[in-house]
Design an enzyme around this catalytic site. Structure first.
Site, PDB file in Angstrom:
ATOM      1  N   HIS A 159       0.057  52.192  90.229  1.00 19.27           N
ATOM      2  CA  HIS A 159       0.668  53.360  90.872  1.00 19.27           C
ATOM      3  C   HIS A 159       0.086  53.607  92.262  1.00 19.27           C
ATOM      4  CE1 HIS A 159       3.711  56.170  89.933  1.00 19.27           C
ATOM      5  NE2 HIS A 159       2.991  57.186  89.503  1.00 19.27           N
ATOM      6  N   ASN A 199       2.607  63.671  91.608  1.00 16.28           N
ATOM      7  CA  ASN A 199       3.737  64.568  91.369  1.00 16.28           C
ATOM      8  C   ASN A 199       3.896  65.664  92.413  1.00 16.28           C
ATOM      9  OD1 ASN A 199       3.914  63.015  89.092  1.00 16.28           O
ATOM     10  ND2 ASN A 199       3.697  64.692  87.632  1.00 16.28           N
ATOM     11  N   ASP A 209       5.082  52.252  94.804  1.00 15.42           N
ATOM     12  CA  ASP A 209       5.296  51.258  93.757  1.00 15.42           C
ATOM     13  C   ASP A 209       6.745  51.326  93.283  1.00 15.42           C
ATOM     14  OD1 ASP A 209       4.348  53.880  92.755  1.00 15.42           O
ATOM     15  OD2 ASP A 209       4.697  53.012  90.774  1.00 15.42           O
ATOM     16  N   ASN A 268       8.234  60.004  90.690  1.00 11.65           N
ATOM     17  CA  ASN A 268       7.789  61.389  90.836  1.00 11.65           C
ATOM     18  C   ASN A 268       7.259  61.719  92.232  1.00 11.65           C
ATOM     19  OD1 ASN A 268       8.494  62.181  88.240  1.00 11.65           O
ATOM     20  ND2 ASN A 268       6.521  61.563  87.379  1.00 11.65           N
TER      21      ASN A 268
END
Length: 238
Positions: free
Chosen positions: A19, A66, A91, A112
């Site tokens: 991530h 997020n 990513d 997100n």
């Protein structure tokens, strides 16, 4: 002024996660191109420098993935950057590992970090989608992206990051095609032999030389008078 944003999660715990490939891309650009030291600002980590004639700000939000949009919005408001001059590195599950694509605008596809940026700025910014592959089932995604790259993935990851750094100046100048070429030269280098060269022509055959002067002299003589040759042979064995 251009703003490059890398998405990821802050802290050593997440540093090697799939991530966090957006953070990794910006770290490589900053290191290779002599950017200033990272400092805290705009709810993230910031480094400033130049790529060619372009002044550039690199931003790694520290709001966690997020809430990435909060940090990006703070930087945009301060530097007065147009959405067209923002590029977000993130990513991408829907691309094979090591693949890279450039995109301007469009949806967030459930990511997100992008979702948060959409909420704060809209969708008209640029993206560099960095393929990490898909675990195969949606229930495995969270665990997959929050785990480190495997040792077997380090080679393609290094090639991808080097390619991004090589093409960063072109990307800052708005030349996405040149950027992609730079990445491809690292991730899919041309083979040593392209097969375009014509094979060398075969060497001409050389006429065989007679084994000895005696044999060379005897051959025409035998052809002219076989009886004489036979007589000489009989004399030889007497």
């Amino acid at each position: 002024m251009k703003l490059f944003v890398g998405l990821g999660n802050p802290g050593a715990k997440y540093a090697g996660n799939r991530h966090n490939i957006g953070f990794m891309a910006l770290d490589r650009i900053a290191e290779d191109h002599g950017f200033g030291p990272w400092r805290r600002g705009y709810q993230g980590m910031v480094s400033e420098g130049r790529l060619g004639s372009e002044k550039l700000v690199l931003l790694k939000p520290e709001t966690f993935m997020n809430l990435s949009g909060q940090s990006v919005r703070a930087a945009v408001d301060f530097f007065k950057v147009d959405l067209a001059d923002i590029v977000v590195f993130h990513d991408e599950l829907d691309l094979a590992p090591g693949k890279c694509r450039v995109k301007q605008g469009g949806g967030h596809a459930g990511h997100n970090g992008l979702r948060s940026i959409h909420a704060h700025l809209g969708e008209a910014y640029g993206r560099v989608r960095l393929g990490i592959g898909h675990p195969g089932h949606k229930d495995a995604v969270a665990n997959y992206v929050l785990n480190d790259f495997a040792k077997s993935e380090q080679i393609w990851l290094e090639d991808l990051l080097r390619g991004i750094s090589d093409g960063a100046q072109a990307l800052a100048a708005g030349d996405g095609a040149k950027f992609m070429t730079a990445v491809a030269l690292r991730t899919n280098p041309p083979r040593a032999s392209t097969g375009t060269e014509k094979p060398a022509p075969p060497a001409p055959k050389l006429a065989k030389e007679p084994k000895s002067k005696t044999a060379a002299a005897a051959a025409p003589e035998a052809a002219a008078d076989p009886q004489t040759a036979l007589a000489k042979l009989k004399d030889f064995f007497r």
